[in-house]
Enzyme design. Structure first.
Site, PDB file in Angstrom:
ATOM      1  N   TRP A   1       0.800  -1.220   0.000  1.00 14.89           N
ATOM      2  CA  TRP A   1       0.000   0.000   0.000  1.00 14.89           C
ATOM      3  C   TRP A   1       0.835   1.274   0.000  1.00 14.89           C
ATOM      4  O   TRP A   1       0.313   2.360  -0.244  1.00 14.89           O
ATOM      5  CB  TRP A   1      -0.894   0.040   1.250  1.00 14.89           C
ATOM      6  CG  TRP A   1      -0.138  -0.291   2.509  1.00 14.89           C
ATOM      7  CD1 TRP A   1      -0.093  -1.502   3.142  1.00 14.89           C
ATOM      8  CD2 TRP A   1       0.712   0.576   3.272  1.00 14.89           C
ATOM      9  NE1 TRP A   1       0.739  -1.436   4.236  1.00 14.89           N
ATOM     10  CE2 TRP A   1       1.240  -0.176   4.348  1.00 14.89           C
ATOM     11  CE3 TRP A   1       1.074   1.916   3.154  1.00 14.89           C
ATOM     12  CZ2 TRP A   1       2.116   0.359   5.289  1.00 14.89           C
ATOM     13  CZ3 TRP A   1       1.949   2.458   4.091  1.00 14.89           C
ATOM     14  CH2 TRP A   1       2.460   1.683   5.148  1.00 14.89           C
TER      15      TRP A   1
ATOM     16  N   GLY B   1       6.951  -6.363  -0.382  1.00 16.51           N
ATOM     17  CA  GLY B   1       6.293  -6.405   0.918  1.00 16.51           C
ATOM     18  C   GLY B   1       7.230  -6.852   2.013  1.00 16.51           C
ATOM     19  O   GLY B   1       8.446  -6.649   1.944  1.00 16.51           O
TER      20      GLY B   1
ATOM     21  N   GLU C   1      10.970  -7.945  -3.628  1.00 19.52           N
ATOM     22  CA  GLU C   1      11.534  -6.700  -3.074  1.00 19.52           C
ATOM     23  C   GLU C   1      10.943  -6.556  -1.689  1.00 19.52           C
ATOM     24  O   GLU C   1       9.761  -6.253  -1.531  1.00 19.52           O
ATOM     25  CB  GLU C   1      11.181  -5.511  -3.972  1.00 19.52           C
ATOM     26  CG  GLU C   1      12.027  -4.277  -3.707  1.00 19.52           C
ATOM     27  CD  GLU C   1      11.415  -3.346  -2.680  1.00 19.52           C
ATOM     28  OE1 GLU C   1      11.784  -3.445  -1.484  1.00 19.52           O
ATOM     29  OE2 GLU C   1      10.569  -2.537  -3.068  1.00 19.52           O
ATOM     30  N   LEU C   2      11.783  -6.795  -0.680  1.00 18.84           N
ATOM     31  CA  LEU C   2      11.281  -6.897   0.692  1.00 18.84           C
ATOM     32  C   LEU C   2      11.709  -5.691   1.523  1.00 18.84           C
ATOM     33  O   LEU C   2      11.884  -4.607   0.999  1.00 18.84           O
ATOM     34  CB  LEU C   2      11.750  -8.226   1.293  1.00 18.84           C
ATOM     35  CG  LEU C   2      11.428  -9.457   0.425  1.00 18.84           C
ATOM     36  CD1 LEU C   2      11.964 -10.724   1.063  1.00 18.84           C
ATOM     37  CD2 LEU C   2       9.934  -9.574   0.173  1.00 18.84           C
TER      38      LEU C   2
ATOM     39  N   CYS D   1      10.507   1.241   2.038  1.00 16.34           N
ATOM     40  CA  CYS D   1      11.574   0.255   2.248  1.00 16.34           C
ATOM     41  C   CYS D   1      12.949   0.889   2.094  1.00 16.34           C
ATOM     42  O   CYS D   1      13.909   0.468   2.740  1.00 16.34           O
ATOM     43  CB  CYS D   1      11.427  -0.900   1.264  1.00 16.34           C
ATOM     44  SG  CYS D   1       9.928  -1.873   1.464  1.00 16.34           S
TER      45      CYS D   1
END
Length: 453
Positions: free
Chosen positions: A129, A205, A227-228, A261
């Protein structure tokens, strides 16, 4: 799905969920759409993507307001996000042909050997989000243009954004079902991952979500890009331009309410400039305007959800109780909505939450180090490896330090950012694979070797 405005706590809209039958029908439509879409000339797919950029720009205020209403992004930043989505569409509309051109290889006389790049099929995207349009378009622009089709499972608090993205592709003239949004709960994702009609998956996430997707997709031998999270270091060396570093650092930590992130999270500062930098950073963060995200003058809106703000505050409180020093901020604002102020903690004890966990909000942790070597060691002292920023007026020194930091990208005298022209992604617990640029468009293609005798 109920949409709750995080600035007011009021429910503003409700959307009907899709169910298992809807998922099944969407997969069938996606498979049928791929059969035609993969045969469309690449130049035609590029033109449709250019059309999407135009749709985004023509409707940027509407889409920006949807973001602001659903997850609290300040309106000026939301407009900027829509513009960035248009940029990534224009980038691949211009460069996809060059990126996907066949690679030719040495071969015996009279033969030709090349690698062609063919689409895989349906790509599932599980998206967050925090950048509800950008995260989607940075996957959709290259993957669709390469000839894949997409199914989006967006975060449950931004359903309006999910449907707006689907609308962009419809208005741009894309064939039906080349891109679909499914408003489904997370427990239906496994069904999508294990379905043979889904050929690959990408997720942006949390670490636990990434591990779950990787495990399920791996069991099915499906390619994934993850992609964390990140806990990016912001290294300030003794010869840095402190004014520029503090100004950029405050923005790098607080952009999008700190919910990024690649935000600067751990400020690692040389002892010779520590006091001066900390004072400047504090002044810069205290000057940021926290308020109504619909107001053009607002720098920081609410956190996206009340529970997320509560988790952030628990991390701050536990760290202070463990011995960290609170310099500014540190308490939810006494007003309606999920508002948390820019916060700075110094001297965090080893092992406390802000030292070891990702803080997803406007909380900066500042460390004092004795020398360059200690700064590099501290920068790498994290399970994450997404981005990093190094500040020094000696460009050669900056490049040398950057080469020793374990991260997917390192910026010298600049904040960490994603840019359509360069690959983006992480290492270690920050995931694997790359998005954007040539590397991104080639993640989900079959690199087929063709030998012609």
């Amino acid at each position: 799905m109920d949409v709750v405005n995080p600035a007011t706590g009021a429910r503003v809209e409700t959307y009907d969920d899709h169910d298992e039958d809807d998922v099944e029908a969407a997969l069938d439509r996606s498979e049928q759409a791929f059969k035609d879409w993969q045969t469309r000339p690449l130049r035609e797919r590029e033109q449709l993507l250019a059309n999407a950029a135009e749709v985004l720009r023509e409707n940027k205020q509407e889409y920006a307001e949807t973001m602001t209403r659903e997850m609290g992004k300040p309106i000026s930043q939301a407009v900027g996000e829509v513009e960035k989505c248009a940029w990534v569409c224009e980038h691949y509309a211009e460069h996809a042909s060059a990126y996907l051109e066949a690679d030719h290889h040495p071969s015996p006389p009279g033969s030709e050997v090349k690698t062609e790049h063919e689409p895989l099929g349906t790509v599932l995207a599980v998206m967050p989000w925090n950048f509800p349009l950008w995260q989607v378009f940075r996957f959709a622009a290259p993957y669709l243009t390469a000839g894949n089709v997409g199914i989006l499972k967006h975060a449950s608090n931004v359903p309006g954004c999910a449907l707006a993205i689907e609308e962009v592709f419809q208005k741009a003239g894309y064939p039906d079902d080349v891109f679909q949004s499914l408003l489904i709960p997370s427990d239906l994702v496994d069904n999508l991952l294990t379905d043979s009609r889904v050929r690959a998956a990408t997720l942006t996430g949390s670490g636990p979500a990434g591990r779950a997707v990787a495990a399920n997709a791996g069991d099915q031998l499906k390619k994934t890009v993850l992609e964390l999270g990140g806990s990016d270091p912001f290294v300030v060396l003794d010869d840095a331009d402190l004014s520029a570093a503090a100004e950029t650092g405050a923005w790098a930590r607080n952009l999008n309410g700190g919910q990024s992130c690649i935000a600067a999270k751990r400020f690692i500062v040389h002892t010779d400039v520590y006091d001066e930098f900390l004072g400047s950073l504090t002044d810069e963060m205290d000057s940021l305007v926290v308020g109504d995200p619909a107001n053009e003058e607002t720098d920081i809106g609410p956190q996206a959800r009340e529970d997320l703000m509560e988790t952030l505050h628990e991390q701050v409180t536990a760290s202070v109780e463990a011995g960290a020093t609170l310099v500014t901020g540190g308490e939810p604002l006494d007003r309606e909505g999920a508002f948390y102020p820019p916060t700075i903690l110094t001297d965090p004890p080893e092992g406390c939450p802000v030292d070891t966990e990702e803080t997803f909000g406007p909380v900066a942790t500042v460390y004092e180090v004795d020398d360059e070597e200690s700064a590099i060691t501290k920068a790498n002292d994290t399970p994450f490896g997404l981005g990093a920023s190094v500040w020094t007026q000696d460009r050669d020194r900056g490049e040398r330090v950057a080469s020793r930091i374990d991260a997917g990208c390192v910026y010298v005298n600049q904040l960490v950012k994603s840019d359509p022209r360069v690959p983006f992604g992480g290492v270690k617990d920050s995931g694997y694979g790359r998005e954007l640029s040539e590397a991104g468009i080639k993640e989900f293609v079959n690199r087929k070797t063709v030998w012609i005798e």
